[in-house]
Design a protein around this motif. Structure first.
Motif, mmCIF file in Angstrom:
data_model
loop_
_atom_site.group_PDB
_atom_site.id
_atom_site.type_symbol
_atom_site.label_atom_id
_atom_site.label_comp_id
_atom_site.label_asym_id
_atom_site.label_seq_id
_atom_site.Cartn_x
_atom_site.Cartn_y
_atom_site.Cartn_z
ATOM 1 N N GLY A 9 0.422 -0.889 -0.033
ATOM 2 C CA GLY A 9 0.136 0.149 0.057
ATOM 3 C C GLY A 9 0.915 1.730 -0.234
ATOM 4 N N VAL A 10 2.138 1.367 0.710
ATOM 5 C CA VAL A 10 2.878 2.612 0.424
ATOM 6 C C VAL A 10 3.180 2.596 -0.884
ATOM 7 C CG1 VAL A 10 5.166 2.960 1.207
ATOM 8 C CG2 VAL A 10 3.402 1.823 2.167
ATOM 9 N N ALA A 100 -8.519 1.060 13.778
ATOM 10 C CA ALA A 100 -7.639 -0.109 12.942
ATOM 11 C C ALA A 100 -7.525 1.000 11.511
ATOM 12 C CB ALA A 100 -9.060 -0.872 12.574
ATOM 13 N N ALA A 101 -8.275 1.943 10.960
ATOM 14 C CA ALA A 101 -7.743 2.488 9.419
ATOM 15 C C ALA A 101 -6.493 3.515 9.737
ATOM 16 C CB ALA A 101 -9.212 2.795 9.371
ATOM 17 N N LEU A 102 -6.410 3.543 10.886
ATOM 18 C CA LEU A 102 -4.647 4.771 11.044
ATOM 19 C C LEU A 102 -4.083 4.809 9.776
ATOM 20 C CD1 LEU A 102 -3.982 7.719 12.581
ATOM 21 C CD2 LEU A 102 -3.473 6.057 13.984
ATOM 22 N N PRO A 103 -3.789 3.639 10.115
ATOM 23 C CA PRO A 103 -2.484 3.194 8.422
ATOM 24 C C PRO A 103 -2.764 3.386 7.779
ATOM 25 C CG PRO A 103 -2.461 0.937 10.526
ATOM 26 C CD PRO A 103 -4.128 1.831 10.661
ATOM 27 N N GLY A 104 -4.100 2.870 7.135
ATOM 28 C CA GLY A 104 -4.873 3.304 5.671
ATOM 29 C C GLY A 104 -4.232 4.720 5.490
ATOM 30 N N ILE A 105 -4.345 6.109 6.420
ATOM 31 C CA ILE A 105 -4.914 7.325 6.702
ATOM 32 C C ILE A 105 -3.364 7.661 6.850
ATOM 33 C CG2 ILE A 105 -5.387 9.372 8.177
ATOM 34 C CD1 ILE A 105 -8.060 7.222 9.655
ATOM 35 N N ILE A 107 -0.813 6.453 5.284
ATOM 36 C CA ILE A 107 -0.390 6.931 4.093
ATOM 37 C C ILE A 107 -0.996 7.324 2.561
ATOM 38 C CG2 ILE A 107 -0.219 4.358 2.591
ATOM 39 C CD1 ILE A 107 0.140 2.147 4.062
ATOM 40 N N LEU A 108 -2.154 6.940 3.102
ATOM 41 C CA LEU A 108 -3.290 7.657 2.158
ATOM 42 C C LEU A 108 -1.989 9.071 2.180
ATOM 43 C CD1 LEU A 108 -6.167 6.816 1.724
ATOM 44 C CD2 LEU A 108 -4.728 6.790 -0.415
ATOM 45 N N GLY A 109 -2.030 9.954 3.025
ATOM 46 C CA GLY A 109 -1.520 11.511 4.267
ATOM 47 C C GLY A 109 -0.423 11.631 3.487
ATOM 48 N N LEU A 110 0.859 10.676 3.838
ATOM 49 C CA LEU A 110 2.393 10.518 2.954
ATOM 50 C C LEU A 110 1.888 10.614 1.079
ATOM 51 C CD1 LEU A 110 3.918 7.940 4.627
ATOM 52 C CD2 LEU A 110 4.148 10.125 5.199
#
Length: 130
Positions: A9-10, A100-105, A107-110
Motif C-alpha cells: 500500500g505504500v 484500525a483505519a489509521l495506517p491507511g490514513i 499512507i494516504l496522507g503521505l
C-alpha cells in the motif's frame, strides 16, 4: 499476507484506499476474525445449552432404548427453542474502527503530501517559464 498487502500500500494508493475502506467498514481480516470468534462462542454456548436440556429432560433409560416409542421420548419439546437467544454480533466501537483505519490514513496522507509537493514544484516551473 495482510502485512505484505499493507506494505505494498505504500507503493500503491489504490491498495491503501482499499485497506482504509475495509478497516473502516469492519470487513478487513480483523473484522472477519472478530465475527468468527463471536459466532464460535455463540455456537459453543448453544451446544452446551442443548446438552444441558438433554441431560435434564431425557432419562438414560429412554436414551438407550430402542423400542418403537423411544425416539418420541428422547425429543425435547419444541417450545425450548423459543428460549434460545438469537446470535447478535457486537460490532466494534467507532474509535476501534478509526484506530484500525489509521495506517491507511497515514499512507494516504503521505501519498497526498508527495503529490502536493510534486504538483507545487511543477506549477512553479510552469509559472517561471511564462
Amino acid at each position: 499476507q495482510n502485512r505484505l498487502v499493507d506494505a505494498i500500500g505504500v507503493l500503491s494508493p489504490t491498495i491503501a484506499i482499499r485497506a482504509l475502506s475495509m478497516a473502516a467498514a469492519n470487513t478487513d481480516f480483523a473484522g472477519h476474525r472478530r465475527f468468527l470468534e463471536q459466532a464460535e462462542a455463540y455456537r459453543y454456548a448453544l451446544v452446551q445449552r442443548l446438552n444441558r436440556m438433554e441431560a435434564k429432560n431425557v432419562s438414560y433409560a429412554d436414551d438407550i432404548a430402542e423400542d418403537a416409542g423411544a425416539d418420541r421420548r428422547k425429543r425435547i419439546a419444541a417450545d425450548n427453542w423459543q428460549h434460545m437467544p438469537d446470535f447478535a454480533f457486537v460490532a466494534p466501537s467507532a474509535a476501534a474502527l478509526a484506530t484500525a483505519a489509521l495506517p491507511g490514513i497515514i499512507i494516504l496522507g503521505l501519498w497526498l503530501a508527495v503529490a502536493t509537493m510534486l504538483l507545487t514544484r511543477v506549477t512553479r516551473r510552469l509559472g517561471a517559464r511564462q
